[in-house]
Design an enzyme around this catalytic site. Structure first.
Site, short mmCIF file in Angstrom:
data_model
loop_
_atom_site.label_atom_id
_atom_site.label_comp_id
_atom_site.label_asym_id
_atom_site.label_seq_id
_atom_site.Cartn_x
_atom_site.Cartn_y
_atom_site.Cartn_z
N SER A 37 42.14 48.93 25.97
CA SER A 37 43.13 48.87 26.83
C SER A 37 43.11 49.91 28.12
O SER A 37 44.19 50.40 28.64
CB SER A 37 44.57 49.40 26.21
OG SER A 37 44.62 50.73 25.71
N SER A 106 39.39 49.76 19.93
CA SER A 106 40.63 50.43 20.11
C SER A 106 41.91 49.70 20.11
O SER A 106 42.28 49.47 18.78
CB SER A 106 40.35 51.39 21.47
OG SER A 106 41.31 52.05 21.73
N PHE A 107 42.52 49.45 20.92
CA PHE A 107 43.80 48.51 21.13
C PHE A 107 43.35 47.34 20.57
O PHE A 107 44.26 46.56 19.77
CB PHE A 107 44.23 48.44 22.53
CG PHE A 107 44.75 47.13 23.11
CD1 PHE A 107 45.95 47.32 23.47
CD2 PHE A 107 43.87 46.25 23.62
CE1 PHE A 107 46.51 46.21 24.02
CE2 PHE A 107 44.43 45.10 24.18
CZ PHE A 107 45.69 44.90 24.59
N ASP A 227 34.96 61.25 19.84
CA ASP A 227 35.89 60.25 20.28
C ASP A 227 37.17 61.21 20.57
O ASP A 227 37.82 61.94 19.91
CB ASP A 227 36.32 59.38 19.41
CG ASP A 227 37.16 58.07 20.21
OD1 ASP A 227 37.70 58.21 21.22
OD2 ASP A 227 37.17 56.96 19.62
N HIS A 255 34.12 57.46 22.57
CA HIS A 255 35.07 56.20 22.38
C HIS A 255 34.42 55.16 22.81
O HIS A 255 34.81 53.88 22.32
CB HIS A 255 36.24 56.37 23.14
CG HIS A 255 37.31 55.21 22.88
ND1 HIS A 255 38.03 55.28 21.51
CD2 HIS A 255 38.12 54.30 23.46
CE1 HIS A 255 38.66 54.41 21.31
NE2 HIS A 255 38.94 53.69 22.72
#
Length: 275
Positions: A37, A106-107, A227, A255
């Site tokens: 995101s 992630s998202f 991260d 990340h």
């Protein structure tokens, strides 16, 4: 402009009423890649180094989630995890995919989890990379990412929290991502998704832990040790919750596991999905 000039633009399909831009490559069992995101993100930006590797063995589909990239931005749409999960299932329906493996960044990991919880029979295996989906105190890095206001300097600051390797965060990349973030409609939809205070959006991307613990799927959890956006502890929690989960932690990695440790990421994911 042709797709050769715009590799971010692929095919278009209706996904639960949303005209969805998606990239496709390869043949075989379907693997859906769900991006993160960040501001100005597209499926191409996230997955350009992964798609060719996975396409050697699978049919790879990488959609732009609504509000991101080159998918339609319908007026009045409510951005949220349910909308995005319904979009994934809608794309599968349109493409007549009974099941697919899902790889979420992630998202995108939170969306993969919600899809698996609600439609367990439609999901083969799960790969969760630096994944959201369980509660954690919002990091300074994630707050910076979601609070992005368009400028070259601010994009540099955002990229600084994504990557451990300083060589990846150069002015050229920052300029490309900044230009991406100021295309018509991009920042407007992004700013509407995660307004301050942002801790509530961390919770909004979660699925109930009892539901996650019931997942029957095999899962590969991947996380960069350094991260700064999603804490490593989230992956430890997912490892505790998901019965058939394995965890890979990459050192000297932020990340962007799929960019900072591309060959390791592609090898681990390919072996897991083929196994």
């Amino acid at each position: 402009m042709t797709t050769e000039e715009k590799p971010e633009i692929g095919k278009t399909a209706d996904a639960n009423g949303i005209e969805t831009n998606y990239l496709e490559a390869g043949q075989g069992h379907a693997v859906i890649l769900i991006h993160g995101s960040g501001p100005g993100v597209t499926s191409y930006a996230n997955w350009r180094l992964v798609i060719p590797a996975l396409a050697a063995n699978f049919r790879v589909l990488a959609p732009d989630m609504v509000g991101f990239g080159y998918s339609e931005r319908p007026a009045g749409i409510e951005y949220g995890i349910q909308t995005w999960a319904d979009q994934v299932v809608g794309l599968m329906d349109t493409l007549q995919l009974g099941t697919a493996h899902i790889v979420g960044n992630s998202f995108g990991g939170a969306i993969a989890l919600r899809t698996a919880v609600q439609h367990p029979d439609r999901v083969g295996k799960l790969v969760l990379m630096g994944s959201m989906g369980v509660p954690f105190p919002i990091t300074e890095g994630l707050d910076r990412v979601w609070g992005y206001q368009p400028s070259f300097e601010n994009m540099r600051k955002v990229l600084d929290v994504f990557a451990y390797n300083r060589e990846l965060v150069n002015d050229e990349l920052a300029e490309v991502r900044y230009r991406g973030s100021i295309q018509a409609g991009f920042q407007e939809s992004f700013a509407a998704m995660f307004p301050a205070p942002r801790q509530r959006w961390v919770e909004a991307m979660c699925s109930p832990e009892d539901d996650i613990a019931k997942l029957p799927h095999r899962a590969l959890i991947v996380h960069g040790r350094e991260d700064q956006v999603i804490p490593l502890q989230t992956s430890f929690r997912l490892l505790e919750l998901i019965d058939q989960a394995d965890l890979r932690v990459f050192s000297h990695c932020g990340h962007w596991s799929m960019i900072e440790r591309t060959s390791d990421f592609n090898r681990n994911v390919t072996e897991f999905l083929l196994g």
